[in-house]
Design an enzyme around this catalytic site. Structure first.
Site: not given
Length: 446
Positions: A102, A241, A243, A245
């Site tokens: 993440s 960010d 990834d 999400d």
């Protein structure tokens, strides 16, 4: 039974140590594969990743693990976490895997698992997989070993999906948008989707090299985005960010807009248009009291959960809400997605910007947040500072000093050896004093 590997968002850690080795990734593939081998159909898993260097290693190990127990593997390369969730459902796969840490630096990595419905696994499912990690895997017979293939049109599929969340009668013509992709998983898809909808796009954080994911860019480091928005005279800035999400927005004046303000906007917009279900939204204990008071003034409710977007989603599903999220920018709109989706959330904000014809600074200032301070205290592995009497006394003292005009929230991070100390209230000086006193007590205990 205590968790050994899974935290609040899958398995995460420093690459090539602990749970983040190629050996462990292969075991996770074997254990998760065994858990989802149900029925006599040919089983399939979808694997995506972000752009960190260790993704190659972890992907190869997971492929080896899944195929060794008889699952076919479809790899999609660097893709946002919500894209993996979407593709898992649309491809009728038994399991989805996202390789990502993440918003963490490149040297960390993680493994997130999704069920066939595209939702993150329950605590019970994760505990069952943890138990299987301790057992010898049941390997497939030679003629039942799985196959692996890569699909090349995954980006196009996700862009089409994301655009479907934007109202058909609207376009982004005339809007100048700066998008920061954090040198991460959305470096290609986010600018493309915005351009296809008509926006003038200035993209930064789109040159991943394996080491620069989240480095001085993206939703956790929006300073470069702030500067670029102001310098370019853009209407709005969007920060994702690693990834993709989570979402943070920057208005045309360079001011950072967090997830609380974004949730306030989308929730009230949906309430006016009759799209809102549940009579409000679901957020975590970290969301500002100002958001709660604003929603109450609009006749809407705020349902709180513990930290973690998976817990937000569980409450949404259990209680019939279709909007939820976190102050950090994880926004979940269950009409469109089964997990947080930064691009889909951005498109909802942009649709409001187009329809209201107001500058972002006006549109995204729906309430005045209460002064809120969050500080982190690192502790040694194995320590339990929150169990110490001096820490408990400091927390009780802080709550007494706020005297009902605010609140204190202390929690252990689910992904790092950190104690997070947060307080908010009417008096900023008092709030800071309370946080500092508790942090000092935690440091002494740690």
């Amino acid at each position: 039974m205590a968790r050994k590997y899974f935290g609040t968002d899958g398995i995460r850690g420093l690459t090539n140590t602990g749970a983040m080795t190629a050996e462990m990734a292969m075991k996770v593939g074997q254990a998760a594969g065994a858990y989802f081998l149900r029925g006599d159909h040919k089983h399939r898993v979808v694997i995506g990743k972000d752009t960190r260097l260790s993704g190659y290693m972890m992907e190869s190990a997971l492929v080896a693990g899944f195929t060794s127990v008889g699952m076919d593997v479809v790899t999609v390369g660097p893709m946002p976490t919500p894209a993996v969730a979407m593709l898992t459902r649309s491809m009728r796969a038994d399991l989805g895997v996202m390789i990502s840490a993440s918003h963490n630096p490149y040297h960390d990595n993680g493994i997130k698992l999704f069920g066939p419905d595209g939702y993150k696994l329950s605590d019970e499912a994760e505990m069952s997989i943890e138990a299987l990690l301790e057992e010898q895997p049941k390997l497939a017979e030679p003629d039942h070993i799985g196959r692996a293939r890569r699909i090349e049109d995954a980006r196009g599929r996700y862009i089409h999906f994301a655009k479907s969340a934007f109202p058909d009668h609207l376009r982004l013509d005339g809007l100048k948008i700066v998008v920061d992709c954090a040198n991460g998983a959305a470096y290609n898809v986010a600018p493309s989707a915005l351009w296809e909808l008509g926006a003038e796009v200035i993209a930064i954080g789109i040159e991943p090299n394996g080491f620069n994911i989240n480095k001085n860019c993206g939703s956790t480091h929006p300073e470069a985005l702030q500067e670029r928005v102001v310098a370019a005279g853009a209407d709005i800035g969007i920060a994702l960010d690693g990834d993709a999400d989570r979402l943070i927005v920057v208005d045309e004046q360079g001011r950072i807009i967090d997830g609380d303000q974004l949730m306030a906007l989308i929730t009230t917009s949906w309430a006016k248009s009759g799209l809102l279900r549940g009579g409000g939204l679901v957020a975590t204990v970290m969301s500002n009291l100002g958001l709660e008071r604003y929603l109450q003034g609009e006749g809407l409710s705020l349902e709180r959960t513990k930290v973690g977007d998976r817990y937000v989603l569980e409450a949404m599903r259990a209680k019939g809400f279709n909007i939820g999220g976190e102050q950090s920018g994880h926004l979940i709109m269950s009409d469109y997605a089964t997990t947080g989706d930064g691009l889909v959330a951005a498109l909802q904000v942009l649709s409001c910007l187009v329809e209201e014809e107001k500058p972002a600074s006006e549109l995204l200032s729906l309430f005045e947040p209460l002064p809120q301070i969050l500080k982190n205290v690192r502790f040694a592995s194995g320590a339990a500072p929150l169990d110490q009497a001096p820490v408990k006394r400091a927390i009780a003292d802080g709550e007494a000093r706020l005297n009902g005009s605010g609140r204190v929230l202390i929690r252990k991070s689910g992904t790092e050896p950190l104690i997070r100390v947060m307080a908010e209230g009417e008096d900023p000086a008092l709030v800071e004093a309370v946080v500092d006193s508790i942090c000092e007590a935690v440091k002494q205990a740690a």
